[in-house]
Write an enzyme that holds these catalytic residues in place. Structure first.
Site, PDB file in Angstrom:
ATOM      1  N   HIS A   1      -4.823  10.975  -4.265  1.00 59.34           N
ATOM      2  CA  HIS A   1      -3.294  10.663  -4.960  1.00 59.34           C
ATOM      3  C   HIS A   1      -2.863  11.496  -5.810  1.00 59.34           C
ATOM      4  O   HIS A   1      -1.662  11.191  -6.112  1.00 59.34           O
ATOM      5  CB  HIS A   1      -3.021   9.145  -5.007  1.00 59.34           C
ATOM      6  CG  HIS A   1      -3.879   8.714  -6.056  1.00 59.34           C
ATOM      7  ND1 HIS A   1      -4.960   8.428  -6.445  1.00 59.34           N
ATOM      8  CD2 HIS A   1      -3.283   8.418  -7.650  1.00 59.34           C
ATOM      9  CE1 HIS A   1      -5.283   8.096  -7.765  1.00 59.34           C
ATOM     10  NE2 HIS A   1      -4.233   7.922  -8.377  1.00 59.34           N
TER      11      HIS A   1
HETATM   12  C1  UD1 Z   1       0.590   6.261 -10.455  1.00 58.67           C
HETATM   13  C2  UD1 Z   1       0.061   6.863 -11.718  1.00 58.67           C
HETATM   14  C3  UD1 Z   1      -1.214   7.361 -11.659  1.00 58.67           C
HETATM   15  C4  UD1 Z   1      -2.166   6.243 -11.201  1.00 58.67           C
HETATM   16  C5  UD1 Z   1      -1.723   5.834  -9.850  1.00 58.67           C
HETATM   17  C6  UD1 Z   1      -2.545   4.784  -9.011  1.00 58.67           C
HETATM   18  C7  UD1 Z   1       1.816   7.587 -13.181  1.00 58.67           C
HETATM   19  C8  UD1 Z   1       2.534   8.871 -13.871  1.00 58.67           C
HETATM   20  N1  UD1 Z   1       1.025   7.635 -12.187  1.00 58.67           N
HETATM   21  O1  UD1 Z   1       0.752   7.265  -9.601  1.00 58.67           O
HETATM   22  O2  UD1 Z   1      -1.747   7.645 -12.928  1.00 58.67           O
HETATM   23  O3  UD1 Z   1      -3.492   6.810 -10.838  1.00 58.67           O
HETATM   24  O4  UD1 Z   1      -0.100   5.187  -9.818  1.00 58.67           O
HETATM   25  O5  UD1 Z   1      -2.247   4.518  -7.717  1.00 58.67           O
HETATM   26  O6  UD1 Z   1       2.224   6.539 -13.665  1.00 58.67           O
HETATM   27  N2  UD1 Z   1       4.831   4.132  -3.529  1.00 58.67           N
HETATM   28  C9  UD1 Z   1       5.055   3.327  -2.458  1.00 58.67           C
HETATM   29  N3  UD1 Z   1       4.908   1.955  -2.571  1.00 58.67           N
HETATM   30  C10 UD1 Z   1       4.077   1.625  -3.823  1.00 58.67           C
HETATM   31  C11 UD1 Z   1       4.145   2.500  -4.776  1.00 58.67           C
HETATM   32  C12 UD1 Z   1       4.329   3.635  -4.568  1.00 58.67           C
HETATM   33  O7  UD1 Z   1       5.626   3.711  -1.515  1.00 58.67           O
HETATM   34  O8  UD1 Z   1       4.000   0.246  -3.822  1.00 58.67           O
HETATM   35  C13 UD1 Z   1       5.166   5.599  -3.094  1.00 58.67           C
HETATM   36  C14 UD1 Z   1       6.469   6.068  -3.437  1.00 58.67           C
HETATM   37  O9  UD1 Z   1       7.096   6.863  -2.482  1.00 58.67           O
HETATM   38  C15 UD1 Z   1       6.610   6.946  -4.857  1.00 58.67           C
HETATM   39  C16 UD1 Z   1       4.932   7.110  -4.751  1.00 58.67           C
HETATM   40  O10 UD1 Z   1       4.285   6.310  -3.941  1.00 58.67           O
HETATM   41  O11 UD1 Z   1       7.357   7.433  -5.177  1.00 58.67           O
HETATM   42  C17 UD1 Z   1       4.258   7.632  -6.135  1.00 58.67           C
HETATM   43  O12 UD1 Z   1       4.121   6.294  -6.707  1.00 58.67           O
HETATM   44  P1  UD1 Z   1       4.191   6.304  -8.575  1.00 58.67           P
HETATM   45  O13 UD1 Z   1       3.936   5.003  -8.970  1.00 58.67           O
HETATM   46  O14 UD1 Z   1       5.303   7.188  -9.017  1.00 58.67           O
HETATM   47  O15 UD1 Z   1       2.918   7.198  -8.740  1.00 58.67           O
HETATM   48  P2  UD1 Z   1       1.524   7.047  -8.212  1.00 58.67           P
HETATM   49  O16 UD1 Z   1       1.311   8.576  -7.518  1.00 58.67           O
HETATM   50  O17 UD1 Z   1       1.250   5.701  -7.652  1.00 58.67           O
HETATM   51  N1  UDP Z   2      -8.327   0.730  -4.798  1.00 58.12           N
HETATM   52  C1  UDP Z   2      -8.205  -0.345  -3.931  1.00 58.12           C
HETATM   53  N2  UDP Z   2      -7.896  -0.058  -2.634  1.00 58.12           N
HETATM   54  C2  UDP Z   2      -7.801   1.273  -2.359  1.00 58.12           C
HETATM   55  C3  UDP Z   2      -7.849   2.156  -3.172  1.00 58.12           C
HETATM   56  C4  UDP Z   2      -8.294   1.918  -4.563  1.00 58.12           C
HETATM   57  O1  UDP Z   2      -8.550  -1.540  -4.357  1.00 58.12           O
HETATM   58  O2  UDP Z   2      -7.234   1.382  -1.181  1.00 58.12           O
HETATM   59  C5  UDP Z   2      -8.806   0.308  -6.347  1.00 58.12           C
HETATM   60  C6  UDP Z   2     -10.176   0.849  -6.615  1.00 58.12           C
HETATM   61  O3  UDP Z   2     -11.447   0.090  -6.416  1.00 58.12           O
HETATM   62  C7  UDP Z   2      -9.912   1.048  -8.496  1.00 58.12           C
HETATM   63  C8  UDP Z   2      -8.524   1.409  -8.375  1.00 58.12           C
HETATM   64  O4  UDP Z   2      -8.086   0.903  -7.017  1.00 58.12           O
HETATM   65  O5  UDP Z   2     -10.310  -0.155  -9.002  1.00 58.12           O
HETATM   66  C9  UDP Z   2      -8.161   2.713  -8.608  1.00 58.12           C
HETATM   67  O6  UDP Z   2      -6.823   2.863  -8.308  1.00 58.12           O
HETATM   68  P1  UDP Z   2      -6.295   4.476  -8.030  1.00 58.12           P
HETATM   69  O7  UDP Z   2      -7.106   5.264  -7.638  1.00 58.12           O
HETATM   70  O8  UDP Z   2      -4.915   4.140  -7.369  1.00 58.12           O
HETATM   71  O9  UDP Z   2      -5.642   4.879  -9.547  1.00 58.12           O
HETATM   72  P2  UDP Z   2      -6.546   5.638 -10.773  1.00 58.12           P
HETATM   73  O10 UDP Z   2      -7.769   4.980 -11.194  1.00 58.12           O
HETATM   74  O11 UDP Z   2      -6.645   7.016 -10.211  1.00 58.12           O
HETATM   75  O12 UDP Z   2      -5.587   5.712 -11.799  1.00 58.12           O
END
Ligand code: UD1
Ligand code: UDP
Length: 365
Positions: free
Chosen positions: A206
């Protein structure tokens, strides 16, 4: 005298996992006001964690949703500022490195409210990574810096930050220890996907650098597709959108087993049962180590350097040939060193917060 108030800010999936062990203990010793920024909002990215982990219902959900970095962070700043004004907390507690983390720290700093940062002192050294900007700025705003390892102490010292630093270990280890047995017993996803324990590879992708660059994303898909084993990918919504946008979804569906994001219990079950994991997640690299699963990291660098040094994690970037090679490695893994504390990080964080609040209240008496 009123009980001191800690305003805890969460918003993205990994923060629900990190807050779960801390919030519980904190509520025994202080008044906690939990704020969900609404950065993640799908059931499978948010509510499922509150339900499964019995995290208290947030007192506020700011509902900011998705947008580009500046717009999303700005919405959080505006909404959080109003909450800080009305709650007048004694400390704002933030977790990790997301936009929700930075917004919490910045609002508090501007209102002269002390900030505690859980998972402080981590650096990838890659300033083009949005999380790196969030980490550096959040640490600069923080009065209490709860770090997972001695290495982070040195990193902060190198940036001139030496006051308020406490080595706590990793709160995600606490979370894994609490849920591990339940995950192995209760995870239904292996049956649902017809997976045999030890016979499949789990993968998560992601990271912005991997999803927004079509060449990197295509190389990751092809690298994973070259595996002799089934590859299971709980797909982050960002990645699903990117695969569609870059015209890669059809190929990915054909080559890999895709599923919606799963809850924490199912995810730990999948990770514990996997032959190995390929990921660009921060949290999953550590969880793999805690659950004795070999990890391949689809990035060029990591903040969790100790897992690489221990020989349990390999950085392969987004190179399909490197991914293919790493998926076939069969050498024995070295003995695991103890990393990131013994699973008592949440207690140490809460001890640090409570001592700070006590010393502040004595100073103001
Ligand atoms: C964010 C964090 C990242 C973290 C990740 C965990 C920042 C800059 N990034 O990235 O550090 O590793 O969360 O998963 O804060 N979306 C949905 N539904 C949701 C959430 C997101 O559809 O419930 C989609 C939207 O299209 C959105 C995209 O995912 O634009 C990205 O979501 P966003 O929260 O901006 O960043 P992440 O890639 O999730
Ligand atoms: N996780 C989860 N379901 C998923 C993918 C990840 O519960 O389908 C959990 C995982 O066990 C960990 C956390 O989400 O605790 C990590 O989140 P993510 O990889 O989105 O973010 P990051 O750690 O890179 O910020």
């Amino acid at each position: 005298m009123n009980e001191p108030t800690v305003l805890s800010v969460v918003g993205a999936r990994p923060q629900f996992v990190k807050a779960f062990p801390v919030s519980r203990l904190l509520r025994e010793r202080a008044r906690e006001v939990l704020v969900h920024t609404g950065q993640h909002y799908d059931f499978g990215m948010s509510d499922v964690f509150f339900e499964e982990l019995d995290i208290p219902e947030p007192e506020y959900n700011l509902g900011v949703g998705s947008a580009n970095h500046a717009v999303q962070t700005a919405a959080m700043l505006r909404e959080l500022d109003a909450v800080v004004e009305s709650e007048d907390p004694d400390l704002v507690l933030v977790y990790g490195d997301t936009n929700s983390t930075l917004a919490g720290a910045l609002v508090a700093a501007k209102r002269d409210v002390p900030v505690g940062h859980v998972e402080a002192g981590l650096r990838s050294g890659n300033w083009s990574m949005p999380e790196e900007v969030n980490r550096v700025l959040t640490d600069r705003c923080s009065d209490l810096l709860f770090v997972p390892s001695e290495r982070a102490v040195g990193t902060l010292a190198g940036e001139g930050i030496t006051d308020g630093v406490t080595v706590t270990g990793d709160v995600m280890y606490d979370a894994v220890l609490r849920v591990r047995d339940r995950a192995v017993a209760e995870a239904t996803v292996l049956d649902d996907l017809d997976l045999d324990r030890g016979e499949y590879v789990l993968a998560t992708v992601h990271r912005q650098a991997n999803t927004d660059d079509p060449e990197r994303l295509a190389a990751i898909v092809e690298g994973l597709a070259s595996s002799p084993r089934r590859i299971v990918v709980p797909l982050h919504p960002r990645t699903k959108n990117a695969l569609e946008r870059h015209d890669l979804l059809e190929r990915t569906i054909a080559a890999l087993t895709l599923t919606d994001p799963v809850g924490y219990v199912d995810f730990l079950g999948l990770l514990a049962g996997a032959e190995r994991v390929a990921t660009d997640s921060g949290g999953v690299q550590k969880e793999a180590f805690y659950l004795d699963t070999r990890c391949i990291t689809l990035r060029d660098e990591t903040e969790w350097v100790e897992t690489v040094e221990a020989g349990w994690n390999e950085l392969v970037g987004a190179d399909s040939g490197e991914i293919r090679r790493a998926l076939r490695r069969t050498d024995e893994l070295p003995e695991k060193p103890p990393l990131y504390g013994g699973g008592h990080a949440a207690e140490r964080v809460v001890d640090g917060v409570v001592s700070f609040l006590d010393s502040e209240s004595i100073a103001h008496d």
